[in-house]
Design an enzyme around this catalytic site. Structure first.
Site, PDB file in Angstrom:
ATOM      1  N   GLY A   1       0.840  -1.184   0.000  1.00  0.00           N
ATOM      2  CA  GLY A   1       0.000   0.000   0.000  1.00  0.00           C
ATOM      3  C   GLY A   1       0.876   1.235   0.000  1.00  0.00           C
ATOM      4  O   GLY A   1       2.097   1.137   0.054  1.00  0.00           O
ATOM      5  N   LYS A   2       0.214   2.375  -0.065  1.00  0.00           N
ATOM      6  CA  LYS A   2       0.977   3.616  -0.143  1.00  0.00           C
ATOM      7  C   LYS A   2       1.858   3.773   1.103  1.00  0.00           C
ATOM      8  O   LYS A   2       2.920   4.370   1.058  1.00  0.00           O
ATOM      9  CB  LYS A   2       0.042   4.803  -0.331  1.00  0.00           C
ATOM     10  N   ARG A   3       1.401   3.194   2.232  1.00  0.00           N
ATOM     11  CA  ARG A   3       2.181   3.315   3.463  1.00  0.00           C
ATOM     12  C   ARG A   3       3.482   2.509   3.450  1.00  0.00           C
ATOM     13  O   ARG A   3       4.392   2.789   4.205  1.00  0.00           O
ATOM     14  CB  ARG A   3       1.327   2.913   4.664  1.00  0.00           C
TER      15      ARG A   3
END
Ligand code: GLU
Length: 479
Positions: A245-247
């Site tokens: 994910g973007k994280r």
């Protein structure tokens, strides 16, 4: 059969590497059969809509070379390609279902729905809206959601990646087709559009697998032939078992471009993330991917994102472009990646620098950190010499002496080229009895004060006689 595929992103932000395979594989399948890929922008969730996201998506696809045959910018017979501009069509289709007794306008207020939900939670039974379906639904009017009137039953289907699937009636529900705000849900809009656009392969993330029985029920209610269903497994974060994910640093695809990753490498790496053709081949051109790709070799478990591998593939591509298309072709890709001082030098000189260093680059932006001393005198750092693992055994006097001998020998060269430089260095080794690691490290560091440089004779050839001798002299004076 000519495949008609689609990439149908929602403009909710940038495309990150976790979801770009849903564009690559449809592109490959379309091109294998001389079919077409449609780009459709699924912008019906107005709350998640992000200004500029469509342009980012287009930019990403263009950079990767994934041109679409129909869609925004290029147009086509199915215009418009933004779902927000197709609202009337979805309403028409929903009304057809109402007329057939397979959908209804739902006047139930949301507080009431919350109450039903609580009731089910208390009784510990799953909440299924179809158990609370209004008995006498009113005529539809704007502002009222339209729901599907499902028929609970078991479904069987084949997913090209996941294999044969089956579910029981408990997963079927009265899903919303048209929301209160008049926009269709994804669940409904994509069925209508895929049918209108004659899509043959629905290729998307595996997160839609659990809703598939509801989609099958809709195909059935409309009497549609099911397209081939292709669920693409998640791309996993570098560690752990969660999806990238973007994280986890899932940067946008174009950020990699700005960091010096080549489009060919990105496409190659991502296409092979969770797919292989059964051979050991790792480097593929787009044309080879089109030729060799097959749905049945997509792995059905998550593939792990590995940036080191991406950079390796990129390094291979940098070499490949240089070797097959020439220095100039690679140079044309490097324009934004040189250190600032390079601007004071001719293109020809920069190409010569590139030609001796390209095979060490992992990304084009390595040029910034690896080539500074070709354009600017490096800062003198005597410790780099005196503390070097090969040189620390020598006294300062020995170092100075060796440097001076090198200067004399190099000054004598008539024709300053890589060959004569190598010959001179070899003679010097024989004459002084020093080890190659000693002499070469000393000269290399004196010229670059960098942790790395290309082959010494090539470095000197490019730097030229004047700069080489001046730098060596300066160090000799400072030891
Ligand atoms: N708009 C959906 C998404 O971005 C696309 C799913 C599909 O390809 O049908 O996840």
């Amino acid at each position: 059969m000519k495949a008609i595929t689609r990439f149908a992103p929602s403009p909710t932000g940038y495309i990150h590497i976790g979801n770009v395979r849903s564009a690559i594989y449809p592109y490959l399948v379309a091109h294998q059969t001389d079919g077409k890929m449609i780009l459709r922008i699924e912008d019906t969730d107005r709350e998640r809509y992000v200004e500029g996201a469509t342009e980012l998506i287009e930019d990403t696809l263009k950079w990767l070379g994934l041109d679409w045959d129909e869609g925004p910018i290029v147009g086509g017979p199915n215009e418009p390609y933004f779902q927000s501009e197709r609202k009337d069509l979805y309403l028409e289709w929903a009304q057809k279902l109402i007329a057939a007794g397979r959908a209804y306008a739902d006047p139930t207020p949301s507080e009431k729905i919350d109450e039903y939900r609580r009731e089910c939670a208390e009784k510990k039974v799953p909440f299924l809206y179809r158990n609370f379906r209004p008995e006498n639904p009113p005529e539809w009017e704007p502002g009222m959601p339209i729901r599907f009137k499902t028929i609970p039953k078991a479904y069987e289907w084949h997913d090209e990646v996941m294999g044969d699937m089956h579910t029981g009636p408990e997963v079927l529900d009265d899903i919303i087709l048209i929301k209160k705000d008049g926009y269709p849900t994804y669940n409904f809009a994509h069925i209508v559009d895929d049918a209108e656009m004659n899509i043959t392969h629905v290729m998307r993330g595996v997160e839609y697998l659990s809703s598939t029985p509801n989609y099958l029920a809709l195909y059935e209610a409309f009497g549609l032939v099911r397209p081939k269903l292709v669920s693409l497994p998640h791309i996993l974060a570098p560690t752990g078992n969660k999806k990238l994910g973007k994280r986890d640093g899932a940067k946008s695809v174009t950020e990699y471009r700005d960091d010096g990753v080549l489009a060919e490498a990105m496409l190659n790496y991502l296409a092979c993330l969770g797919w292989n053709d059964g051979t050991e081949q790792e480097i593929y051109t787009k044309e080879e991917l089109i030729e060799k790709f097959s749905l049945d070799r997509i792995q059905n478990s998550g593939a792990r994102y590995d940036e080191t591998k991406l950079l390796w593939v990129n390094g291979q591509w940098i070499r490949r472009i240089f070797d097959t298309q020439g220095a100039r072709a690679l140079y044309d890709r490097t324009v934004n990646f040189w250190p600032e001082a390079a601007a004071n030098f001719s293109e020809d000189y920069r190409i010569r620098v590139l030609s001796i260093i390209y095979d060490r680059l992992k990304t084009l932006s390595d040029l910034k950190t690896m080539t500074g001393y070709f354009f600017e005198e490096p800062e003198l750092d005597v410790k780099m010499i005196t503390e070097n693992k090969f040189l620390k055994k020598l006294s300062e006097a020995e170092i100075e002496d060796l440097l001076k001998k090198a200067i004399v020998a190099l000054s004598d060269i008539q024709d300053w080229n890589a060959e004569s430089l190598q010959e001179t260095l070899n003679n010097l080794l024989a004459e002084t009895g020093k080890k190659p690691a000693e002499l070469f490290s000393l000269v290399r560091i004196s010229l670059s004060f960098a942790p790395f440089s290309p082959a010494l004779n090539l470095t000197m050839e490019v730097l030229g006689r004047e700069v080489t001798l001046a730098r060596l002299n300066k160090v000799a004076r400072s030891i």
